[in-house]
Design a protein around this motif. Structure first.
Motif, PDB file in Angstrom:
ATOM      1  N   ARG A 102       0.726  -1.227   0.025  1.00 47.98           N
ATOM      2  CA  ARG A 102       0.067   0.213  -0.160  1.00 47.98           C
ATOM      3  C   ARG A 102       0.941   1.363  -0.106  1.00 47.98           C
ATOM      4  NH1 ARG A 102      -5.188  -1.091   3.386  1.00 47.98           N
ATOM      5  NH2 ARG A 102      -6.149   0.187   2.014  1.00 47.98           N
ATOM      6  N   ARG A 103       1.851   1.287   0.688  1.00 49.01           N
ATOM      7  CA  ARG A 103       2.907   2.343   0.668  1.00 49.01           C
ATOM      8  C   ARG A 103       3.568   2.647  -0.816  1.00 49.01           C
ATOM      9  NH1 ARG A 103       2.702   2.051   5.759  1.00 49.01           N
ATOM     10  NH2 ARG A 103       2.702   3.948   7.227  1.00 49.01           N
ATOM     11  N   GLU A 104       3.798   1.634  -1.280  1.00 43.73           N
ATOM     12  CA  GLU A 104       4.033   1.506  -2.956  1.00 43.73           C
ATOM     13  C   GLU A 104       2.977   2.100  -3.767  1.00 43.73           C
ATOM     14  OE1 GLU A 104       5.329  -2.630  -3.692  1.00 43.73           O
ATOM     15  OE2 GLU A 104       7.147  -2.440  -2.395  1.00 43.73           O
ATOM     16  N   ALA A 105       1.879   1.810  -3.256  1.00 47.34           N
ATOM     17  CA  ALA A 105       0.686   2.449  -4.227  1.00 47.34           C
ATOM     18  C   ALA A 105       0.462   3.841  -4.007  1.00 47.34           C
ATOM     19  CB  ALA A 105      -0.726   1.677  -3.650  1.00 47.34           C
ATOM     20  N   VAL A 106       0.941   4.348  -2.579  1.00 45.32           N
ATOM     21  CA  VAL A 106       0.912   5.743  -2.650  1.00 45.32           C
ATOM     22  C   VAL A 106       1.985   6.412  -3.214  1.00 45.32           C
ATOM     23  CG1 VAL A 106       1.685   7.654  -0.583  1.00 45.32           C
ATOM     24  CG2 VAL A 106       0.256   5.573  -0.066  1.00 45.32           C
ATOM     25  N   GLU A 107       3.062   5.871  -3.528  1.00 46.09           N
ATOM     26  CA  GLU A 107       3.936   6.368  -4.632  1.00 46.09           C
ATOM     27  C   GLU A 107       3.600   6.172  -5.954  1.00 46.09           C
ATOM     28  OE1 GLU A 107       6.982   7.891  -4.073  1.00 46.09           O
ATOM     29  OE2 GLU A 107       6.364   7.747  -1.958  1.00 46.09           O
ATOM     30  N   ASP A 108       2.868   5.252  -6.348  1.00 48.43           N
ATOM     31  CA  ASP A 108       2.203   5.230  -7.597  1.00 48.43           C
ATOM     32  C   ASP A 108       1.266   6.298  -7.852  1.00 48.43           C
ATOM     33  OD1 ASP A 108       3.867   3.231  -8.269  1.00 48.43           O
ATOM     34  OD2 ASP A 108       2.284   1.566  -7.784  1.00 48.43           O
ATOM     35  N   ALA A 109       0.480   6.461  -6.831  1.00 47.26           N
ATOM     36  CA  ALA A 109      -0.804   7.428  -6.851  1.00 47.26           C
ATOM     37  C   ALA A 109      -0.173   8.835  -7.168  1.00 47.26           C
ATOM     38  CB  ALA A 109      -1.565   7.395  -5.620  1.00 47.26           C
ATOM     39  N   ARG A 110       0.949   9.122  -6.238  1.00 49.00           N
ATOM     40  CA  ARG A 110       1.567  10.340  -6.343  1.00 49.00           C
ATOM     41  C   ARG A 110       2.122  10.698  -7.886  1.00 49.00           C
ATOM     42  NH1 ARG A 110       6.868  11.887  -6.506  1.00 49.00           N
ATOM     43  NH2 ARG A 110       7.496   9.922  -5.755  1.00 49.00           N
ATOM     44  N   ARG A 111       2.775   9.785  -8.341  1.00 54.40           N
ATOM     45  CA  ARG A 111       3.083  10.017  -9.753  1.00 54.40           C
ATOM     46  C   ARG A 111       1.900  10.072 -10.742  1.00 54.40           C
ATOM     47  NH1 ARG A 111       6.963   6.280  -8.406  1.00 54.40           N
ATOM     48  NH2 ARG A 111       5.777   4.453  -8.709  1.00 54.40           N
ATOM     49  N   GLU A 112       0.823   9.486 -10.450  1.00 53.72           N
ATOM     50  CA  GLU A 112      -0.605   9.657 -11.459  1.00 53.72           C
ATOM     51  C   GLU A 112      -0.939  10.872 -10.992  1.00 53.72           C
ATOM     52  OE1 GLU A 112      -3.232   6.253 -10.912  1.00 53.72           O
ATOM     53  OE2 GLU A 112      -1.445   4.843 -10.651  1.00 53.72           O
ATOM     54  N   GLY A 113      -1.069  11.633  -9.814  1.00 51.06           N
ATOM     55  CA  GLY A 113      -1.871  12.910  -9.686  1.00 51.06           C
ATOM     56  C   GLY A 113      -2.561  13.031  -8.470  1.00 51.06           C
ATOM     57  N   PRO A 114      -3.012  14.145  -8.412  1.00 51.84           N
ATOM     58  CA  PRO A 114      -3.921  14.342  -7.060  1.00 51.84           C
ATOM     59  C   PRO A 114      -5.444  13.372  -7.175  1.00 51.84           C
ATOM     60  CG  PRO A 114      -3.209  16.350  -8.107  1.00 51.84           C
ATOM     61  CD  PRO A 114      -2.794  15.526  -8.917  1.00 51.84           C
ATOM     62  N   SER A 115      -5.958  13.330  -8.338  1.00 48.11           N
ATOM     63  CA  SER A 115      -7.088  12.623  -8.283  1.00 48.11           C
ATOM     64  C   SER A 115      -6.764  10.954  -7.897  1.00 48.11           C
ATOM     65  CB  SER A 115      -7.873  12.686  -9.614  1.00 48.11           C
ATOM     66  OG  SER A 115      -7.312  11.846 -10.585  1.00 48.11           O
ATOM     67  N   ALA A 116      -5.759  10.371  -8.033  1.00 45.06           N
ATOM     68  CA  ALA A 116      -5.371   9.067  -7.757  1.00 45.06           C
ATOM     69  C   ALA A 116      -5.152   9.059  -6.346  1.00 45.06           C
ATOM     70  CB  ALA A 116      -4.140   8.761  -8.541  1.00 45.06           C
ATOM     71  N   LEU A 117      -4.439  10.342  -5.733  1.00 44.04           N
ATOM     72  CA  LEU A 117      -4.243  10.192  -4.179  1.00 44.04           C
ATOM     73  C   LEU A 117      -5.434  10.489  -3.504  1.00 44.04           C
ATOM     74  CD1 LEU A 117      -1.105  12.664  -4.277  1.00 44.04           C
ATOM     75  CD2 LEU A 117      -1.236  10.449  -3.360  1.00 44.04           C
TER      76      LEU A 117
END
Length: 170
Positions: A102-117
């Protein structure tokens, strides 16, 4: 005397918020150190200690998470401790691996942008609520160990949510 006894409330998760308020205000007024200005130093010290205990008890009992954790502590499980006996239950390997993912998913979401976060954050918020609901249910069934496990899981999720919030603020 525990916080419930100090405030004259039954030792259970479900409390009447109005009764908590009334009990606290009545007892806080009676124990307020200003009422003991002319008393001996021992009586003044006792009033200050009682006032501090009432304030702490009120803070703990009015907060749903802290109240659940406190009930676990009263049952002999301190979710703040890592001691093998009476400390927080150890989380299973599968759960810990999931939290790493899940912490890795946070990093992925950060790269994808605000809506992913935001989407990830919404999901974690729902899981926080679910974990507290499971803890409360376990407490109501008298299963303090299961309640403590849900509360420890909730702490992991809270840290993940805090991490997400930090990412959103950047």
């Amino acid at each position: 005397m525990d916080h419930f006894g100090l405030l004259g409330l039954p030792r259970q998760y479900a409390i009447d918020r109005d009764a908590l308020e009334r009990a606290y205000l009545e007892r806080a007024q009676a124990a307020h150190p200003d009422r003991f200005v002319g008393a001996s130093s021992a009586e003044q010290r006792s009033a200050m200690e009682r006032s501090a205990s009432l304030n702490e008890g009120y803070r703990v009992l009015r907060d749903p998470v802290r109240r659940a954790e406190y009930l676990c502590r009263l049952a002999g499980i301190d979710v703040d401790s890592s001691e093998p006996e009476g400390g927080a239950p150890a989380m299973g390997q599968a759960f810990l691996m999931e939290m790493i993912e899940r912490r890795e998913a946070v990093e992925d979401a950060r790269r994808e942008g605000p809506s992913a976060l935001d989407e990830l954050r919404d999901g974690v918020e729902g899981e926080l609520d679910d974990a507290l609901d499971r803890a409360v249910s376990a407490l109501q069934q008298g299963d303090s160990r299961r309640a403590a496990e849900a509360l420890v899981e909730r702490r992991y999720l809270q840290r993940l949510l805090d991490e997400l919030d930090d990412e959103v603020e950047r």
